[in-house]
Scaffold this motif. Structure first.
Motif, PDB file in Angstrom:
ATOM      1  N   THR A  14       0.846  -1.190   0.000  1.00  0.00           N
ATOM      2  CA  THR A  14       0.000   0.000   0.000  1.00  0.00           C
ATOM      3  C   THR A  14       0.882   1.240   0.000  1.00  0.00           C
ATOM      4  OG1 THR A  14      -1.755  -1.130   1.217  1.00  0.00           O
ATOM      5  CG2 THR A  14      -1.754   1.260   1.306  1.00  0.00           C
ATOM      6  N   GLU A  15       0.657   2.139  -0.948  1.00  0.00           N
ATOM      7  CA  GLU A  15       1.416   3.382  -1.019  1.00  0.00           C
ATOM      8  C   GLU A  15       0.769   4.425  -0.104  1.00  0.00           C
ATOM      9  OE1 GLU A  15       3.193   6.168  -4.496  1.00  0.00           O
ATOM     10  OE2 GLU A  15       1.049   5.784  -4.592  1.00  0.00           O
ATOM     11  N   ILE A  16       1.589   5.118   0.688  1.00  0.00           N
ATOM     12  CA  ILE A  16       1.121   6.151   1.606  1.00  0.00           C
ATOM     13  C   ILE A  16       1.575   7.519   1.102  1.00  0.00           C
ATOM     14  CG2 ILE A  16       1.136   7.010   3.983  1.00  0.00           C
ATOM     15  CD1 ILE A  16      -0.046   4.179   3.706  1.00  0.00           C
ATOM     16  N   THR A  17       0.619   8.439   0.928  1.00  0.00           N
ATOM     17  CA  THR A  17       0.925   9.810   0.528  1.00  0.00           C
ATOM     18  C   THR A  17       0.143  10.771   1.426  1.00  0.00           C
ATOM     19  OG1 THR A  17      -0.854   9.898  -1.116  1.00  0.00           O
ATOM     20  CG2 THR A  17       1.305   9.138  -1.878  1.00  0.00           C
ATOM     21  N   THR A  18       0.559  12.044   1.440  1.00  0.00           N
ATOM     22  CA  THR A  18      -0.160  13.054   2.216  1.00  0.00           C
ATOM     23  C   THR A  18      -0.085  14.403   1.514  1.00  0.00           C
ATOM     24  OG1 THR A  18      -0.503  13.954   4.440  1.00  0.00           O
ATOM     25  CG2 THR A  18       1.776  13.718   3.718  1.00  0.00           C
ATOM     26  N   HIS A  19      -0.926  15.314   1.984  1.00  0.00           N
ATOM     27  CA  HIS A  19      -1.033  16.655   1.420  1.00  0.00           C
ATOM     28  C   HIS A  19      -1.474  17.566   2.568  1.00  0.00           C
ATOM     29  CE1 HIS A  19      -3.124  19.270  -1.901  1.00  0.00           C
ATOM     30  NE2 HIS A  19      -2.004  19.817  -1.486  1.00  0.00           N
ATOM     31  N   VAL A  20      -0.826  18.691   2.756  1.00  0.00           N
ATOM     32  CA  VAL A  20      -1.181  19.615   3.835  1.00  0.00           C
ATOM     33  C   VAL A  20      -1.594  20.943   3.217  1.00  0.00           C
ATOM     34  CG1 VAL A  20      -0.442  20.734   5.960  1.00  0.00           C
ATOM     35  CG2 VAL A  20       0.497  18.496   5.359  1.00  0.00           C
ATOM     36  N   LEU A  21      -2.795  21.399   3.599  1.00  0.00           N
ATOM     37  CA  LEU A  21      -3.306  22.678   3.125  1.00  0.00           C
ATOM     38  C   LEU A  21      -3.484  23.617   4.310  1.00  0.00           C
ATOM     39  CD1 LEU A  21      -5.978  21.328   0.655  1.00  0.00           C
ATOM     40  CD2 LEU A  21      -3.768  22.331   0.078  1.00  0.00           C
ATOM     41  N   ASP A  22      -2.969  24.825   4.186  1.00  0.00           N
ATOM     42  CA  ASP A  22      -3.128  25.864   5.202  1.00  0.00           C
ATOM     43  C   ASP A  22      -4.442  26.581   4.902  1.00  0.00           C
ATOM     44  OD1 ASP A  22      -3.106  28.234   6.676  1.00  0.00           O
ATOM     45  OD2 ASP A  22      -0.937  28.504   6.456  1.00  0.00           O
ATOM     46  N   THR A  23      -5.505  26.223   5.616  1.00  0.00           N
ATOM     47  CA  THR A  23      -6.818  26.786   5.311  1.00  0.00           C
ATOM     48  C   THR A  23      -6.925  28.255   5.733  1.00  0.00           C
ATOM     49  OG1 THR A  23      -7.763  25.938   7.370  1.00  0.00           O
ATOM     50  CG2 THR A  23      -7.966  24.550   5.406  1.00  0.00           C
ATOM     51  N   ALA A  24      -6.151  28.697   6.696  1.00  0.00           N
ATOM     52  CA  ALA A  24      -6.185  30.108   7.109  1.00  0.00           C
ATOM     53  C   ALA A  24      -5.586  31.000   6.022  1.00  0.00           C
ATOM     54  CB  ALA A  24      -5.435  30.295   8.417  1.00  0.00           C
ATOM     55  N   ALA A  25      -4.517  30.527   5.390  1.00  0.00           N
ATOM     56  CA  ALA A  25      -3.852  31.311   4.347  1.00  0.00           C
ATOM     57  C   ALA A  25      -4.424  31.023   2.959  1.00  0.00           C
ATOM     58  CB  ALA A  25      -2.349  31.026   4.357  1.00  0.00           C
ATOM     59  N   GLY A  26      -5.173  29.911   2.840  1.00  0.00           N
ATOM     60  CA  GLY A  26      -5.747  29.555   1.543  1.00  0.00           C
ATOM     61  C   GLY A  26      -4.729  29.068   0.536  1.00  0.00           C
ATOM     62  N   ARG A  27      -3.716  28.327   1.026  1.00  0.00           N
ATOM     63  CA  ARG A  27      -2.669  27.816   0.122  1.00  0.00           C
ATOM     64  C   ARG A  27      -2.056  26.537   0.692  1.00  0.00           C
ATOM     65  NH1 ARG A  27       0.132  32.746   2.060  1.00  0.00           N
ATOM     66  NH2 ARG A  27       1.537  32.058   3.688  1.00  0.00           N
ATOM     67  N   PRO A  28      -1.277  25.842  -0.124  1.00  0.00           N
ATOM     68  CA  PRO A  28      -0.585  24.647   0.378  1.00  0.00           C
ATOM     69  C   PRO A  28       0.404  25.015   1.484  1.00  0.00           C
ATOM     70  CG  PRO A  28      -0.539  24.714  -2.018  1.00  0.00           C
ATOM     71  CD  PRO A  28      -1.055  26.049  -1.560  1.00  0.00           C
ATOM     72  N   ALA A  29       0.629  24.082   2.385  1.00  0.00           N
ATOM     73  CA  ALA A  29       1.574  24.282   3.485  1.00  0.00           C
ATOM     74  C   ALA A  29       2.900  23.615   3.121  1.00  0.00           C
ATOM     75  CB  ALA A  29       1.011  23.722   4.785  1.00  0.00           C
ATOM     76  N   ALA A  30       3.814  24.399   2.631  1.00  0.00           N
ATOM     77  CA  ALA A  30       5.138  23.892   2.251  1.00  0.00           C
ATOM     78  C   ALA A  30       6.041  23.831   3.470  1.00  0.00           C
ATOM     79  CB  ALA A  30       5.755  24.795   1.190  1.00  0.00           C
ATOM     80  N   GLY A  31       7.011  22.911   3.442  1.00  0.00           N
ATOM     81  CA  GLY A  31       8.034  22.846   4.485  1.00  0.00           C
ATOM     82  C   GLY A  31       7.618  22.177   5.776  1.00  0.00           C
ATOM     83  N   ILE A  32       6.537  21.382   5.756  1.00  0.00           N
ATOM     84  CA  ILE A  32       6.093  20.666   6.956  1.00  0.00           C
ATOM     85  C   ILE A  32       6.810  19.313   7.035  1.00  0.00           C
ATOM     86  CG2 ILE A  32       4.120  19.615   8.144  1.00  0.00           C
ATOM     87  CD1 ILE A  32       3.781  22.604   8.007  1.00  0.00           C
ATOM     88  N   PRO A  33       7.592  19.056   8.083  1.00  0.00           N
ATOM     89  CA  PRO A  33       8.213  17.739   8.238  1.00  0.00           C
ATOM     90  C   PRO A  33       7.150  16.671   8.532  1.00  0.00           C
ATOM     91  CG  PRO A  33       9.377  19.394   9.535  1.00  0.00           C
ATOM     92  CD  PRO A  33       8.089  20.013   9.091  1.00  0.00           C
ATOM     93  N   VAL A  34       7.267  15.544   7.853  1.00  0.00           N
ATOM     94  CA  VAL A  34       6.311  14.445   7.977  1.00  0.00           C
ATOM     95  C   VAL A  34       7.095  13.150   8.158  1.00  0.00           C
ATOM     96  CG1 VAL A  34       4.474  13.176   6.803  1.00  0.00           C
ATOM     97  CG2 VAL A  34       4.694  15.626   6.434  1.00  0.00           C
ATOM     98  N   SER A  35       6.645  12.302   9.084  1.00  0.00           N
ATOM     99  CA  SER A  35       7.269  10.978   9.218  1.00  0.00           C
ATOM    100  C   SER A  35       6.178   9.925   9.332  1.00  0.00           C
ATOM    101  CB  SER A  35       8.211  10.926  10.422  1.00  0.00           C
ATOM    102  OG  SER A  35       7.527  11.236  11.615  1.00  0.00           O
ATOM    103  N   LEU A  36       6.494   8.731   8.860  1.00  0.00           N
ATOM    104  CA  LEU A  36       5.580   7.601   8.901  1.00  0.00           C
ATOM    105  C   LEU A  36       6.183   6.530   9.790  1.00  0.00           C
ATOM    106  CD1 LEU A  36       3.020   6.174   7.769  1.00  0.00           C
ATOM    107  CD2 LEU A  36       4.515   5.220   6.003  1.00  0.00           C
ATOM    108  N   HIS A  37       5.375   6.003  10.719  1.00  0.00           N
ATOM    109  CA  HIS A  37       5.833   5.012  11.683  1.00  0.00           C
ATOM    110  C   HIS A  37       4.922   3.785  11.641  1.00  0.00           C
ATOM    111  CE1 HIS A  37       8.256   8.172  13.738  1.00  0.00           C
ATOM    112  NE2 HIS A  37       7.339   8.914  13.166  1.00  0.00           N
ATOM    113  N   GLU A  38       5.502   2.634  11.911  1.00  0.00           N
ATOM    114  CA  GLU A  38       4.745   1.383  11.969  1.00  0.00           C
ATOM    115  C   GLU A  38       4.799   0.837  13.391  1.00  0.00           C
ATOM    116  OE1 GLU A  38       4.476  -2.777   9.482  1.00  0.00           O
ATOM    117  OE2 GLU A  38       6.460  -1.898   9.767  1.00  0.00           O
ATOM    118  N   GLN A  39       3.669   0.309  13.846  1.00  0.00           N
ATOM    119  CA  GLN A  39       3.654  -0.306  15.172  1.00  0.00           C
ATOM    120  C   GLN A  39       4.225  -1.710  15.067  1.00  0.00           C
ATOM    121  OE1 GLN A  39      -0.099  -1.254  17.243  1.00  0.00           O
ATOM    122  NE2 GLN A  39       0.740  -0.072  18.940  1.00  0.00           N
ATOM    123  N   ASP A  40       5.155  -2.042  15.977  1.00  0.00           N
ATOM    124  CA  ASP A  40       5.742  -3.375  15.961  1.00  0.00           C
ATOM    125  C   ASP A  40       4.974  -4.307  16.900  1.00  0.00           C
ATOM    126  OD1 ASP A  40       6.740  -2.895  18.585  1.00  0.00           O
ATOM    127  OD2 ASP A  40       8.594  -2.074  17.766  1.00  0.00           O
TER     128      ASP A  40
END
Length: 103
Positions: free
Chosen positions: A2-28
């Motif tokens: 399964t491919e995991i993707t994301t997208h962050v939108l800054d709704t207050a500014a009305g534009r995409p949120a660039a420069g947000i660090p994102v990490s994906l973790h799996e439970q062992d």
């Protein structure tokens, strides 16, 4: 897988949120978490591919650093369907956020 993707939108500014660090973790098996991948949102607020995963419990950690939310953690379950794509968008404002399963 399964491919995991994301997208962050800054709704207050009305534009995409660039420069947000994102990490994906799996439970062992012991209930702990280990990182599978990390990226930073691009100019369009997107992370096109964090990882390909199998069935299991995962969490997406977005270091939003708004005045109120330091980070947003989204815990979700990936199924057994091979070739599935899970897109998890985040709509973000300084004092609120919303996530959903996108397409």
């Amino acid at each position: 897988m399964t491919e995991i993707t994301t997208h962050v939108l800054d709704t207050a500014a009305g534009r995409p949120a660039a420069g947000i660090p994102v990490s994906l973790h799996e439970q062992d098996e012991d209930g702990g978490w280990h990182e599978l991948g990390a990226a930073v949102t691009d100019a369009d607020g997107r992370v096109p591919a964090l990882a390909d995963v199998g069935p299991g419990l995962y969490r997406l950690v977005l270091a939003t650093a708004t005045p109120f939310f330091d980070e947003v953690v989204v815990t979700f379950r990936a199924g057994a369907e091979d070739g599935e794509h899970l897109h998890i968008p985040l709509l973000l404002s300084p004092y609120g956020y919303s996530v959903y399963r996108g397409s």
